[in-house]
Design an enzyme around this catalytic site. Structure first.
Site, mmCIF file in Angstrom:
data_model
loop_
_atom_site.group_PDB
_atom_site.id
_atom_site.type_symbol
_atom_site.label_atom_id
_atom_site.label_comp_id
_atom_site.label_asym_id
_atom_site.label_seq_id
_atom_site.Cartn_x
_atom_site.Cartn_y
_atom_site.Cartn_z
ATOM 1 N N THR A 13 0.911 -1.339 -0.023
ATOM 2 C CA THR A 13 0.219 -0.088 0.048
ATOM 3 C C THR A 13 0.908 1.329 0.053
ATOM 4 O O THR A 13 0.481 2.087 -0.988
ATOM 5 C CB THR A 13 -0.859 0.077 1.344
ATOM 6 O OG1 THR A 13 -1.658 -1.193 1.206
ATOM 7 C CG2 THR A 13 -1.941 1.239 1.253
ATOM 8 N N VAL A 14 1.699 1.421 0.869
ATOM 9 C CA VAL A 14 2.388 2.529 0.883
ATOM 10 C C VAL A 14 3.797 2.754 0.112
ATOM 11 O O VAL A 14 3.805 3.562 -0.527
ATOM 12 C CB VAL A 14 3.142 2.550 2.365
ATOM 13 C CG1 VAL A 14 4.102 3.857 2.655
ATOM 14 C CG2 VAL A 14 2.042 2.370 3.665
ATOM 15 N N ARG A 45 8.825 -8.906 -1.892
ATOM 16 C CA ARG A 45 8.837 -10.118 -1.781
ATOM 17 C C ARG A 45 8.850 -10.887 -3.254
ATOM 18 O O ARG A 45 9.490 -11.750 -3.486
ATOM 19 C CB ARG A 45 7.636 -10.725 -0.860
ATOM 20 C CG ARG A 45 8.098 -12.012 -0.231
ATOM 21 C CD ARG A 45 7.070 -12.007 1.073
ATOM 22 N NE ARG A 45 5.834 -11.315 1.017
ATOM 23 C CZ ARG A 45 5.008 -11.150 2.044
ATOM 24 N NH1 ARG A 45 5.424 -11.503 3.179
ATOM 25 N NH2 ARG A 45 3.975 -10.477 1.760
ATOM 26 N N VAL A 133 3.797 7.525 12.745
ATOM 27 C CA VAL A 133 2.656 8.081 13.661
ATOM 28 C C VAL A 133 1.567 8.844 12.895
ATOM 29 O O VAL A 133 1.953 9.830 12.581
ATOM 30 C CB VAL A 133 3.154 9.101 14.843
ATOM 31 C CG1 VAL A 133 2.201 9.328 15.696
ATOM 32 C CG2 VAL A 133 4.295 8.241 15.200
ATOM 33 N N ILE A 137 -0.630 12.824 9.040
ATOM 34 C CA ILE A 137 -0.846 13.986 10.002
ATOM 35 C C ILE A 137 0.692 14.348 10.266
ATOM 36 O O ILE A 137 1.297 13.287 10.814
ATOM 37 C CB ILE A 137 -1.405 13.863 11.251
ATOM 38 C CG1 ILE A 137 -2.906 13.459 10.887
ATOM 39 C CG2 ILE A 137 -1.539 14.941 12.128
ATOM 40 C CD1 ILE A 137 -3.922 12.950 11.997
ATOM 41 N N LYS A 206 2.932 3.924 18.421
ATOM 42 C CA LYS A 206 2.891 5.167 18.108
ATOM 43 C C LYS A 206 3.077 6.331 19.220
ATOM 44 O O LYS A 206 3.754 7.189 19.107
ATOM 45 C CB LYS A 206 1.728 5.811 17.227
ATOM 46 C CG LYS A 206 1.589 4.898 16.079
ATOM 47 C CD LYS A 206 0.008 4.807 15.595
ATOM 48 C CE LYS A 206 -0.066 4.007 14.191
ATOM 49 N NZ LYS A 206 -1.370 3.993 13.754
ATOM 50 N N GLY A 303 -3.465 4.758 4.869
ATOM 51 C CA GLY A 303 -4.021 4.772 3.447
ATOM 52 C C GLY A 303 -2.734 5.152 2.545
ATOM 53 O O GLY A 303 -1.877 5.823 2.928
#
Ligand SMILES: NC(=O)c1ccc[n+]([C@@H]2O[C@H](COP(=O)([O-])OP(=O)(O)OC[C@H]3O[C@@H](n4cnc5c(N)ncnc54)[C@H](OP(=O)(O)O)[C@@H]3O)[C@@H](O)[C@H]2O)c1
Length: 431
Positions: A13-14, A45, A133, A137, A206, A303
């Site tokens: 995802t990231v 992978r 974290v 944000i 976090k 996300g």
């Protein structure tokens, strides 16, 4: 200045979000900073997996630990995850080889942050983890570059979108935890194994990082008191609502006379506090400091887009030459972490009791509270659940200590009037 060459390990995802963002904005970065960044190599992978993004032109490494040492990269971007194994080994390799490291891996930083920061210092490179974290944000930057001017006294965050979504949905739809969790899993908002999220561990990772930034102490994940949201019922949420509160899973850190208190647990927050209004998958971090009073940052905590934005923001800091210690100050200046005693914690409490429908039961409970000098601010008594002969009673106490509450509950239990284990939820106040 020459291009900054990136090696990206992890194309989930990231990782895919970072590839897309770097490619989309390369020209803009060049225009803004007179130089740019380019991806030179990647690792994941499964080579050849369809990822919805072209990897043409990037060198492929089967082993992320080799990519980390490659002479063809300047920055190693770790987006694999996990506090041990490949991610940790690759980050160590990268730092030892004199590469800057950018990671979104909260578990790794919570467990090994100081050791890695020392390695970064020794090799004169950056270790950055804004995305670790609260995803999108920019809380790390705000704490290390702005709020750092004054003294933080208290911080509290909603830092797990899955838990916040579950609690918000339980409230909106009056449904119980297990039911909403199953739904969240079906929609992809919760992992197949949700323990890390709903058990509070992800929030604690976090929190450990933020506590170090807030109080200048070594990162200490192992000292965090952790409770998840698994025992919260729809009735708790309804009762809290009737008493003027909402229930949120908070990660909190504050300075006390006996040391630093780090706690992750569900908490009642007044409906009038800003943090109570943070709904669904959103995250927020509230910081109280001497000069600023309270500030709160809210936004997307996870996300592809939000997390990639934070990762690339870190890479741009390196591109611009802003290389600073990972935890604000050199590691040798971080204070050892001193843990506060949890039984000294003071505050109001929500107590949900299942009282046997017997003569004298309610009087005995009131007597126990009076004996302990615990004042009751509100009380909700429901009708007896007919077949079982159990009266649900909910109390909100005035400020008292954790020890008093645990003692009084033990005594009530010994009196024999309780039909089930009592549920206790702390009330968290914000000034
Ligand atoms: N997802 C978020 O919204 C979010 C938000 C904040 C922080 N983070 C953090 O970001 C990191 C990545 O999360 P993610 O959600 O992108 O994870 P993900 O979708 O599961 O992707 C993980 C990636 O790592 C690769 N990988 C796994 N084992 C590997 C190995 N032994 N060698 C090389 N690559 C390996 C996988 O390869 P294959 O694709 O080939 O299987 C995959 O590409 C984690 O630390 C996570 O905590 C995520």
């Amino acid at each position: 200045m020459s291009d900054l060459r990136l090696g990206i390990a992890g194309l989930g995802t990231v990782g895919v979000g970072v590839v897309k963002l770097v490619n989309d904005r390369q020209m803009a970065y060049n225009q803004m900073f007179g130089t740019t960044m380019s991806i030179t190599a990647v690792s994941a992978r499964t080579k050849g997996a369809e990822r919805g993004v072209s990897l043409d032109g990037y060198a492929w490494f089967d082993d992320a630990r080799e990519l980390a040492k490659s002479p063809d990269i300047d920055v190693f971007v770790e987006l694999i995850g996990g506090d041990e194994g490949i991610a940790k080994e690759a980050v160590i390799n990268a730092l030892e080889a004199g590469k800057h490291v950018v990671t979104a891996n909260k578990a790794l930083i919570a467990k090994h942050g100081v050791m890695l920061a020392k390695l970064a210092e020794a090799n004169n490179v950056a270790l950055m983890f804004e995305a670790a974290v609260a995803g999108g944000i920019p809380i790390i930057r705000v704490m290390s570059q702005s709020v750092v001017a004054n003294e933080i006294t208290h911080l509290a965050g909603i830092m797990n979108g899955t838990c916040n979504y579950i609690l918000t949905t339980m409230e909106k739809e009056g449904r119980d935890f297990a039911d909403v969790l199953a739904d969240a899993q079906a929609k992809g908002y919760a992992e197949a194994d949700p323990t890390f999220d709903v058990g509070g561990i992800d929030t604690a990772h976090k929190l450990a990082i933020l506590t170090s930034l807030a109080f200048g102490t070594e990162v200490n994940f192992d000292s965090i008191y952790i409770e998840g949201i698994e025992k919260i019922t729809a009735a708790d949420i309804r009762n809290a609502d009737a008493m003027g509160y909402r229930i949120k899973l908070l990660g909190m850190a504050l300075k006390t006379e006996t040391g630093i208190e780090q706690r992750v647990h569900p908490a009642l927050v007044s409906k009038s506090s800003p943090i109570a209004a943070v709904d669904d998958v959103n995250n927020a971090v509230y910081i109280e400091s001497k000069m600023l009073d309270g500030i709160m940052l809210e936004g997307k905590g996870a996300g592809e887009g939000p997390t990639a934005s934070s990762v690339v923001g870190d890479i741009l800091q390196i591109l611009r030459g802003f290389i600073e210690p990972a935890f604000i100050m050199p590691t040798e200046k971080l204070k050892p972490y001193e843990k506060a005693r949890m039984n000294r914690h003071e505050g109001g409490y929500y107590i949900a009791l299942s009282v046997k429908d017997k003569v004298g039961a309610l009087a005995a409970i009131s007597e126990r509270m009076a004996e302990a000098s615990i004042s009751i601010d509100s009380l909700i008594q429901q009708k007896a659940e007919s077949d079982e002969g159990v009266i649900p009673v909910t109390l909100l106490t005035a400020e008292t200590s954790e020890r008093e509450i645990q003692d009084v509950l033990k005594k009530m239990d010994a009196d024999g009037f309780l039909a089930a284990e009592s549920r206790v939820i702390r009330i968290e106040k914000f000034s």
